[in-house]
Scaffold this active site. Sequence first.
Site, PDB file in Angstrom:
ATOM      1  N   ASP A 424       0.826  -1.206   0.000  1.00 26.36           N
ATOM      2  CA  ASP A 424       0.000   0.000   0.000  1.00 26.36           C
ATOM      3  C   ASP A 424       0.860   1.256   0.000  1.00 26.36           C
ATOM      4  O   ASP A 424       0.474   2.263  -0.591  1.00 26.36           O
ATOM      5  CB  ASP A 424      -0.950  -0.015   1.211  1.00 26.36           C
ATOM      6  CG  ASP A 424      -2.182  -0.842   0.916  1.00 26.36           C
ATOM      7  OD1 ASP A 424      -2.762  -0.668  -0.172  1.00 26.36           O
ATOM      8  OD2 ASP A 424      -2.556  -1.692   1.747  1.00 26.36           O
ATOM      9  N   CYS A 471       6.634  -5.741   6.054  1.00 26.29           N
ATOM     10  CA  CYS A 471       5.794  -6.928   5.852  1.00 26.29           C
ATOM     11  C   CYS A 471       5.090  -6.925   4.506  1.00 26.29           C
ATOM     12  O   CYS A 471       4.254  -7.773   4.246  1.00 26.29           O
ATOM     13  CB  CYS A 471       4.786  -7.086   6.987  1.00 26.29           C
ATOM     14  SG  CYS A 471       3.590  -5.746   7.055  1.00 26.29           S
TER      15      CYS A 471
HETATM   16  C1  PEP Z   1       0.878  -3.944   2.556  1.00 23.90           C
HETATM   17  O1  PEP Z   1       0.045  -3.100   2.198  1.00 23.90           O
HETATM   18  O2  PEP Z   1       2.081  -3.912   2.201  1.00 23.90           O
HETATM   19  C2  PEP Z   1       0.500  -5.048   3.437  1.00 23.90           C
HETATM   20  C3  PEP Z   1       1.411  -5.831   3.964  1.00 23.90           C
HETATM   21  O3  PEP Z   1      -0.822  -5.259   3.671  1.00 23.90           O
HETATM   22  P1  PEP Z   1      -1.863  -5.859   2.586  1.00 23.90           P
HETATM   23  O4  PEP Z   1      -1.062  -6.391   1.438  1.00 23.90           O
HETATM   24  O5  PEP Z   1      -2.629  -6.912   3.294  1.00 23.90           O
HETATM   25  O6  PEP Z   1      -2.680  -4.662   2.254  1.00 23.90           O
HETATM   26 MG    MG Z   2      -1.850  -2.925   3.187  1.00 27.08          MG
END
Ligand code: PEP
Ligand code: MG
Length: 538
Positions: A424, A471
Amino acid sequence: MSIGVSPGAAAGPVARLGLPPTLPTTVPEARADDAVRAATALEETAVELERRAKLAGPEAAEVLTAAAMMARDPALAGNIRDLVGQGVPAAWAVDRAIGGYRDLLANAGPYMAERVADLDDIRDRAVARLLGVPMPGLPSPGHPYVLVARDLAPADTALLDPSVVLALVTELGGPTSHTAILAKSLGIPAVVACAAAGSFVDGQVVVVDGDSGAVTPDPTAAQLDEVTERQVARARRTALTGPGRTKDGHPVALLANIGGPTDLPADIEGVGLFRTEFLFLDRTEAPTVAEQRAVYREVLAPLAGRKVVVRTLDAGADKPVPYACPDPEDNPALGVRGLRTSWRRPELLRDQLEALALAANDTGAEPWVMAPMVATAAEAAGFAAVAREHGIGKVGVMIEVPAAALRADAVLAEVDFVSIGTNDLAQYTFAADRQLGALAELLDPWQPALLDLIAATARAGARAGKPVGVCGEAASDPRLAPVLVGLGIDSLSMAPVSVADVRAALAEHTLDQCREIAAAVLAAGTAEQAREAAARLG
Ligand code: PEP
Ligand code: MG
C-alpha cells in the site's frame, strides 16, 4: 511487461482455466432424451462439487456441499422438466431454470445474493456438460500442468493443488494482488500481466520463471535443463535453516505472512503479519468474539514463545467486507477502510481486541497487535489507547500511507513498533492501483521514492529505539533484503515460500556490506539503476 510474483522456475504443459460456456445463438431442436440429459448433467455437477468439497478446506467445503444440494433441488429439476416438455433443449432449459432462481436470489437480500455465484457455477458446469465444451474452472488433464488464465479469482487460487499445478500464468493481475499473495503462500511459481498468455494453447510446453517474470513457450532442451538446475539449486538453498542473520551474525527475524492457522509453516521464527480479514471476508456479519477467539488461539498456541504480529481488520478496497464499509464510495482505496472503519463501527475493533486478549490469555502468548492504514500520529495514539485498554502489551501500526512515513517520529512516539506495508505504501506514494499490472513499474519496490520513505521510517525507529519491520511483498525479494537491512530494518515478513531465498541472501552479506549497498541504492535515480547498484556491490 510480465511480472514474476511468486519465486521459482517450472516447466510443463499448459492447461487453461475453462471459461463459462455461452449458448450458441441458433437454438437446435430439442431431443427426446433431453429431460434425462439435463437431470444427468445436474447430478454429475453435484457429484463433482462434492468431490471438490472433499479436497477443499473446511469453509470452502461447506460452500461446495451447499452448492451440490442446490444442483439436486427437486423444484429446479421440476422446472427443467417443464421447460423440456415445452420443447426447450436441455442446455437452454438448465440455463433458463437456473436463471429464474438467480434473479430471485439476487433480489432477496445480501445473504441470498451471495449464493448467486454458486448458482452461476452450477449453471456453467451443467451447461458445459450438455454442450460438450471444456469445463469452466480449474482443469483436470490428468497430469501436472502450468495453469494459464486470463485472471484468477481468489476462490480458484485457494483450491489449487501445488502437487499438480506446476506454475501459474495470468494475462491480467498486479504484483501485489491477493491472487499473487495466495500463489506465493502455496509455493507455486507465478507470473502475472503476461500478455502472451492469451496465445498459449492446452498441451503447449512453457517455462515459467517466477523470479524474472519471463514465460518461454516451446523451450529448447537447454532451457529445460536450466530449469532443472535452478530447481536443484533452490532445493539446496532451502536446506539452509535457522534464524535469519547476516554473514557476521547480525540478527534479522525472518517471519511469515499468514491468513489463518492453516498457513502456519512448521519451521518459522514467528509471524510478522497475520492478515485477520480472511476471517471476515465472504460473510454477511462479523465473526463473534468466541469464533475469533478460537481462531486466534489456533494461531497463537503453536507459536508460544515466538513473535506473532496480528493485524486488526483491514477492510475495504482490495479486501471487501461490506458490513464494515457499508457506504458506496467512488474510490474505495481512498475511502473508509483499514483502521478508519472503526470510526463508524468501533465495536468491530473492540470485539477483535477482546478476542485477541482472551486468546493470548488462553495460550500464554504475547501477541503484538497493529492497525492498518494509519495516516496520522493522532490515529496511532487512538488505536494504542483502545488496544492497551484491552490489555494488549505490544501495540503498533502499519506504515502504508506516505503521511505516516513522513511523520514516523511522531507516530513512533505513540506506539511500541511499526511495520511497513510496502504494497500500500507504493500504491499511495505513486497514486498507482496495486492491482493494475499496467502500473507495475511504479509499484516496483526498488523505486527510489519508496526506498526513501522506508529509510526515513527506519531512521525514526533507530532514534526512538523501537523496532521497524517490513511486511509487504518487498520483504520477499532476496536482492532487496540486504538493502532493507542496510537501511535499518529489523525484521522481514513474507510468504513462507520466500524465507529460504531471503535467508540465503542475508547470509552472504555482512551488516557493513548491507549498509554500503543500501547507501548506493539510495543514491540511484531510478529503480533500474538501484538494482544495478545492488548487483554491482552484491
Ligand atoms: C501492505 O500493504 O504492504 C500489506 C502488507 O498489507 P496488505 O497487502 O494486506 O494490504
Ligand atoms: Mg496494506
